[in-house]
Design an enzyme around this catalytic site. Structure first.
Site, short mmCIF file in Angstrom:
data_model
loop_
_atom_site.label_atom_id
_atom_site.label_comp_id
_atom_site.label_asym_id
_atom_site.label_seq_id
_atom_site.Cartn_x
_atom_site.Cartn_y
_atom_site.Cartn_z
N HIS A 69 -5.90 33.77 1.78
CA HIS A 69 -7.12 33.76 2.59
C HIS A 69 -7.13 34.96 3.54
O HIS A 69 -6.10 35.59 3.78
CB HIS A 69 -7.23 32.48 3.42
CG HIS A 69 -7.74 31.30 2.65
ND1 HIS A 69 -6.91 30.49 1.93
CD2 HIS A 69 -9.00 30.82 2.47
CE1 HIS A 69 -7.64 29.54 1.34
NE2 HIS A 69 -8.91 29.72 1.65
N LYS A 124 -7.86 33.18 9.26
CA LYS A 124 -7.70 31.72 9.04
C LYS A 124 -6.57 31.18 9.91
O LYS A 124 -5.49 31.76 9.98
CB LYS A 124 -7.42 31.45 7.55
CG LYS A 124 -7.39 29.96 7.23
CD LYS A 124 -7.51 29.69 5.75
CE LYS A 124 -7.39 28.21 5.42
NZ LYS A 124 -8.43 27.40 6.05
#
Ligand code: NAD
Length: 277
Positions: A160, A164
């Site tokens: 990600h 995040k």
């Protein structure tokens, strides 16, 4: 209000998902963008939602409390933080609203609290709202049932963007839970979230997790089933947040007007029986 055209409120309108959700609801002919909230006291209160989302002026201003729009909305879409999501559930219980929850990273205690609203609030809660990921979960269930106990090691790898805040991703954990259940293992017992130093050889029943955080990666997940002589990899790659947002809007249309209960994307997409489970 009929469930065919629910009035939707987006919470956390200024967030990465919030902005895309505004655009997704605006594009959807079968729901109405009724409101969106920003943090109390935020300088963005009063800003035009369309300008916030980069889709041109919509003539709807961001508000900094749900109370201000309580009579104008049927369902919330919430991709924010665990604390805010729980307070939004209390709001829904008090005012008879439905909610779609995409927030991830809830602790066990927070999950219990969320679950305590299942008899009061119609809610769809899913760590990943993309249709493709939810189909992938079904493919994983089939793969794990076929391969899992035949000497195949199971590993989950996810990547990600650099912003995040929780790890592994809610989607990776859900994938782990699905494969663990399919091979009769408990993820709490067999999940391995860190390997460093002299950690010894792999236990056959381990389900390992590896996390990458880098740049602007929207979300990539691979589950690997590896044995001597072959390796099967099931991969999903999201290239735009719009895939999550469209799934959330679909869930909002589905859950609005339903009776209280905790539902998943399986229910929304009618995927429960696809693998014959
Ligand atoms: P983000 O940090 O960009 O957005 C969070 C938003 O919540 C921000 O706008 C913030 O201002 C708002 N917020 C936080 N506290 C608030 C408060 N007290 N009052 C009002 N607003 C408040 O994060 P993001 O990338 O948009 O992700 C949000 C969540 O959604 C994360 O948990 C992420 O993992 C999850 N997510 C889920 C899916 C899915 O398909 N289920 C997909 C992508 C992201």
């Amino acid at each position: 209000m009929t469930s065919a055209s629910p009035r939707i409120a987006i919470v956390g309108a200024a967030g990465r998902m919030g902005r895309v959700l505004i655009a997704a609801v605006n594009q959807d002919a079968e729901s109405e963008l009724a409101a969106a909230t920003v943090r109390p006291g935020s300088s963005l209160a009063g800003a035009d939602l369309g300008e916030l989302a980069g889709v041109g002026r919509l003539g709807i201003a961001a508000v900094d409390s749900l109370e201000a729009v309580v009579d104008d909305i049927d369902v919330l879409i919430d991709f924010t933080t665990p604390q805010l999501t729980l307070s939004n559930l209390a709001f829904c219980a008090e005012h008879g609203k439905a909610i779609v929850i995409g927030t991830t990273g809830l602790s066990d205690a927070e999950l219990d609290e969320l679950d305590s609203y299942r008899d009061q609030v119609p809610m769809v809660f899913a760590p990943n709202m993309s249709v493709g990921v939810n189909l992938t979960l079904k493919l994983l269930e089939i793969a794990a049932r076929t391969l899992g106990d035949e000497g195949y090691d199971i590993e989950v790898i996810e990547a990600h963007h650099r912003h995040k805040v929780d790890a592994p991703s809610g989607t990776a954990l859900r994938m782990g839970e699905v494969v663990a259940a399919a091979v009769d293992r408990n993820l709490k017992e067999h999940g391995v979230f860190e390997r460093v130093g002299q950690c010894g050889p792999r236990d056959a029943k381990e389900i390992g997790f590896a996390t990458v955080r880098a740049g602007d990666i929207v979300g990539e997940h691979t589950v690997m089933f590896a044995t001597e002589g072959e390796r099967i990899e099931v991969t999903h790659k999201a290239s735009s947040r719009m895939t999550f947002a469209r799934g959330a809007v679909r869930a909002a249309r589905w859950v609005s007007g339903r009776s209280a209960g905790r539902y998943g994307m399986d229910d929304v997409l009618g995927l429960e029986d696809i693998s014959g489970a």
